[in-house]
Design a protein around this motif. Sequence first.
Motif, PDB file in Angstrom:
ATOM      1  N   SER A  34      99.236 -11.451  58.350  1.00 14.02           N
ATOM      2  CA  SER A  34      98.519 -12.643  57.890  1.00 14.02           C
ATOM      3  C   SER A  34      97.263 -12.760  57.008  1.00 14.02           C
ATOM      4  N   ARG A  39      92.999 -14.022  52.880  1.00 15.86           N
ATOM      5  CA  ARG A  39      92.436 -13.345  51.216  1.00 15.86           C
ATOM      6  C   ARG A  39      92.818 -14.264  49.786  1.00 15.86           C
ATOM      7  N   ARG A 114      94.630 -23.068  57.256  1.00 15.87           N
ATOM      8  CA  ARG A 114      95.317 -23.013  58.083  1.00 15.87           C
ATOM      9  C   ARG A 114      96.916 -23.658  58.586  1.00 15.87           C
ATOM     10  N   ARG A 135      94.662 -13.204  63.945  1.00 15.11           N
ATOM     11  CA  ARG A 135      94.157 -12.786  64.272  1.00 15.11           C
ATOM     12  C   ARG A 135      94.281 -14.194  65.775  1.00 15.11           C
ATOM     13  N   ASP A 136      95.582 -15.272  65.213  1.00 12.47           N
ATOM     14  CA  ASP A 136      95.653 -16.029  66.209  1.00 12.47           C
ATOM     15  C   ASP A 136      97.714 -15.937  66.440  1.00 12.47           C
ATOM     16  N   ARG A 185      82.141 -10.805  61.077  1.00 10.40           N
ATOM     17  CA  ARG A 185      83.410 -11.382  60.522  1.00 10.40           C
ATOM     18  C   ARG A 185      83.915 -12.123  62.871  1.00 10.40           C
ATOM     19  N   ARG A 192      85.010 -19.837  65.914  1.00 12.89           N
ATOM     20  CA  ARG A 192      85.593 -21.286  64.774  1.00 12.89           C
ATOM     21  C   ARG A 192      86.263 -21.643  65.869  1.00 12.89           C
TER      22      ARG A 192
HETATM   23  O1   DC Z   1      92.947  -9.159  58.499  1.00 12.03           O
HETATM   24  P1   DC Z   1      92.147  -8.878  57.908  1.00 12.03           P
HETATM   25  O2   DC Z   1      90.551  -8.326  57.847  1.00 12.03           O
HETATM   26  O3   DC Z   1      92.338  -8.716  56.823  1.00 12.03           O
HETATM   27  O4   DC Z   1      91.389 -10.710  58.597  1.00 12.03           O
HETATM   28  C1   DC Z   1      91.064 -11.392  56.823  1.00 12.03           C
HETATM   29  C2   DC Z   1      90.386 -12.868  57.726  1.00 12.03           C
HETATM   30  O5   DC Z   1      91.379 -13.631  57.763  1.00 12.03           O
HETATM   31  C3   DC Z   1      89.544 -12.661  59.180  1.00 12.03           C
HETATM   32  O6   DC Z   1      88.346 -12.417  59.310  1.00 12.03           O
HETATM   33  C4   DC Z   1      89.974 -13.822  59.534  1.00 12.03           C
HETATM   34  C5   DC Z   1      91.285 -14.829  58.542  1.00 12.03           C
HETATM   35  N1   DC Z   1      92.683 -14.546  59.548  1.00 12.03           N
HETATM   36  C6   DC Z   1      92.317 -15.815  60.591  1.00 12.03           C
HETATM   37  O7   DC Z   1      92.052 -16.019  60.750  1.00 12.03           O
HETATM   38  N2   DC Z   1      93.545 -15.566  61.133  1.00 12.03           N
HETATM   39  C7   DC Z   1      94.767 -14.614  60.971  1.00 12.03           C
HETATM   40  N3   DC Z   1      95.797 -15.050  61.650  1.00 12.03           N
HETATM   41  C8   DC Z   1      94.607 -13.785  60.482  1.00 12.03           C
HETATM   42  C9   DC Z   1      93.741 -13.420  59.635  1.00 12.03           C
END
Ligand code: DC
Length: 232
Positions: A34, A39, A114, A135-136, A185, A192
């Motif tokens: 995700s 990205r 989002r 992340r979520d 990050r 956030r």
């Molecule tokens: O997993 P990654 O480092 O490639 O993710 C890049 C950014 O995307 C991370 O800093 C936060 C965001 N992200 C998010 O907010 N929710 C997700 N489900 C996946 C990534």
Amino acid sequence: MSKITIAIDGYSSCGKSTLAKALAAYLGYAYVDSGAMYRCVTLYAIRKGLIKDSHSFLPEEIVKLLPEISLTFKFNSHTKSSDTFLNGENVEKEIRQMMVSSNVSQVSAIHDVRVKMIAIQRELGKNGGIVMDGRDIGSNVFPNAELKLFMTADTDIRTQRRFDEYTSKGQHVAFGDVKLNLIHRDHEDTHRKENPLVQAHDAIVLDNSELTREQQLEYVIKLIKDLTLVVD
Ligand code: DC
């Protein structure tokens, strides 16, 4: 037995995608990264000249671009993983560049971004049989996922892993910059307003600082069997 949903969340560069890919291959499930989606939006905004540095960040303009963005995934038989396509172009390499990494947290905090990404993620996972990392995912995208993992690891170990990844691809970066980017990050992702990185109440924590890839996979396969989530 029907196919389950596996959600893997955690800090940046914890090895979420490595474990998720291995699990998906083992179970014959689809793997969805995700983070790659956020990205892609970031890359598109950079290409359109909307992000030059953190001071020239234009969220409203980025939102206007969303209808122009189409994201797809295709399995790559060489890497045994899926590649990410932005409007039909394979951007797997570009979306891992430092310029994207440095701005993606800001972009992923935009409400409309989002909403669009989560809708795509839910559509991809509606029939189960999927391993998705982010992340979520366990806390918000798939709150009913049968298995939720929350991954963490020591910051220096994570920095070294990400640094090795950049250098193996011929990208020249300083160790200190990679570390600062990770710390920044993590802070942005956990602080956030919308869907911050949190450990879902029913997630199982996996600290892989001292674990090899094989040990992590073995651990999760045992977990799945012990929880009788998937029967051979
Ligand atoms: O997993 P990654 O480092 O490639 O993710 C890049 C950014 O995307 C991370 O800093 C936060 C965001 N992200 C998010 O907010 N929710 C997700 N489900 C996946 C990534």
